[in-house]
Scaffold this motif. Structure first.
Motif, PDB file in Angstrom:
ATOM      1  N   MET A  74     -29.546  33.073  10.813  1.00  0.00           N
ATOM      2  CA  MET A  74     -28.337  33.236  10.032  1.00  0.00           C
ATOM      3  C   MET A  74     -27.167  33.649  10.906  1.00  0.00           C
ATOM      4  SD  MET A  74     -29.651  35.038   6.600  1.00  0.00           S
ATOM      5  CE  MET A  74     -31.400  34.935   6.402  1.00  0.00           C
ATOM      6  N   SER A  75     -27.408  34.488  11.881  1.00  0.00           N
ATOM      7  CA  SER A  75     -26.307  35.004  12.677  1.00  0.00           C
ATOM      8  C   SER A  75     -25.737  33.968  13.642  1.00  0.00           C
ATOM      9  CB  SER A  75     -26.757  36.244  13.444  1.00  0.00           C
ATOM     10  OG  SER A  75     -27.840  35.915  14.275  1.00  0.00           O
ATOM     11  N   ASN A  76     -26.315  32.776  13.722  1.00  0.00           N
ATOM     12  CA  ASN A  76     -25.795  31.754  14.624  1.00  0.00           C
ATOM     13  C   ASN A  76     -24.643  30.956  14.015  1.00  0.00           C
ATOM     14  OD1 ASN A  76     -27.326  30.416  12.755  1.00  0.00           O
ATOM     15  ND2 ASN A  76     -28.330  29.063  14.207  1.00  0.00           N
ATOM     16  N   ILE A  77     -24.205  31.289  12.824  1.00  0.00           N
ATOM     17  CA  ILE A  77     -23.065  30.618  12.197  1.00  0.00           C
ATOM     18  C   ILE A  77     -21.801  31.211  12.829  1.00  0.00           C
ATOM     19  CG2 ILE A  77     -21.843  30.163  10.046  1.00  0.00           C
ATOM     20  CD1 ILE A  77     -24.572  30.647   8.621  1.00  0.00           C
ATOM     21  N   PRO A  78     -20.967  30.378  13.451  1.00  0.00           N
ATOM     22  CA  PRO A  78     -19.830  30.876  14.214  1.00  0.00           C
ATOM     23  C   PRO A  78     -18.634  31.274  13.340  1.00  0.00           C
ATOM     24  CG  PRO A  78     -19.864  28.506  14.307  1.00  0.00           C
ATOM     25  CD  PRO A  78     -21.084  28.924  13.536  1.00  0.00           C
ATOM     26  N   ILE A  79     -18.805  32.338  12.567  1.00  0.00           N
ATOM     27  CA  ILE A  79     -17.729  32.788  11.684  1.00  0.00           C
ATOM     28  C   ILE A  79     -17.890  34.289  11.474  1.00  0.00           C
ATOM     29  CG2 ILE A  79     -18.976  32.351   9.539  1.00  0.00           C
ATOM     30  CD1 ILE A  79     -16.319  31.313   8.361  1.00  0.00           C
ATOM     31  N   GLU A  80     -16.773  34.982  11.370  1.00  0.00           N
ATOM     32  CA  GLU A  80     -16.772  36.415  11.074  1.00  0.00           C
ATOM     33  C   GLU A  80     -16.030  36.606   9.763  1.00  0.00           C
ATOM     34  OE1 GLU A  80     -14.724  40.367  12.932  1.00  0.00           O
ATOM     35  OE2 GLU A  80     -15.669  38.979  14.336  1.00  0.00           O
ATOM     36  N   MET A  81     -16.675  37.204   8.798  1.00  0.00           N
ATOM     37  CA  MET A  81     -16.090  37.364   7.472  1.00  0.00           C
ATOM     38  C   MET A  81     -15.161  38.578   7.456  1.00  0.00           C
ATOM     39  SD  MET A  81     -17.484  34.714   6.359  1.00  0.00           S
ATOM     40  CE  MET A  81     -16.770  34.702   4.731  1.00  0.00           C
ATOM     41  N   LYS A  82     -14.092  38.491   6.667  1.00  0.00           N
ATOM     42  CA  LYS A  82     -13.078  39.545   6.566  1.00  0.00           C
ATOM     43  C   LYS A  82     -12.664  39.741   5.111  1.00  0.00           C
ATOM     44  CE  LYS A  82     -12.229  40.074  11.023  1.00  0.00           C
ATOM     45  NZ  LYS A  82     -12.471  41.308  11.713  1.00  0.00           N
ATOM     46  N   ASN A  83     -11.969  40.827   4.850  1.00  0.00           N
ATOM     47  CA  ASN A  83     -11.275  41.079   3.579  1.00  0.00           C
ATOM     48  C   ASN A  83     -12.154  40.982   2.337  1.00  0.00           C
ATOM     49  OD1 ASN A  83      -8.838  41.426   4.993  1.00  0.00           O
ATOM     50  ND2 ASN A  83      -8.589  39.212   5.099  1.00  0.00           N
TER      51      ASN A  83
END
Length: 89
Positions: free
Chosen positions: A1-10
């Protein structure tokens, strides 16, 4: 799961619908795709009450579809989540 190149915010989380799967021993059934409200959490923001891998009950029509590396996901505000499924195994 952590290999998805995105960082969630807000307050947003990244989810993916669960298809054709029984969630718990008690037999929670996931209905056909049209009414599927179950999803797996893939990414969360810092400070989220959810964890990667959690299964949630989501509203229909409140998410934003996105495609990363040709795979469809949805982004949804954590506040829209109805419930987290508790594993009863």
């Amino acid at each position: 799961m952590s290999n998805i190149p995105i960082e969630m915010k807000n307050g947003y989380i990244l989810i993916q619908d669960i298809k054709d799967e029984t969630i718990t021993k008690s037999g929670l059934y996931i209905p056909d795709e049209k009414y599927n409200r179950f999803a797996r959490v893939l990414k969360t923001y810092e400070g989220s009450m959810l964890n990667e891998g959690d299964i949630i009950l989501k509203p229909i029509g409140k998410s934003t579809p996105i495609v990363i590396n040709n795979v469809k996901y949805d982004c949804i505000r954590e506040g829209f989540v109805f419930a987290k499924v508790i594993n009863d195994e």
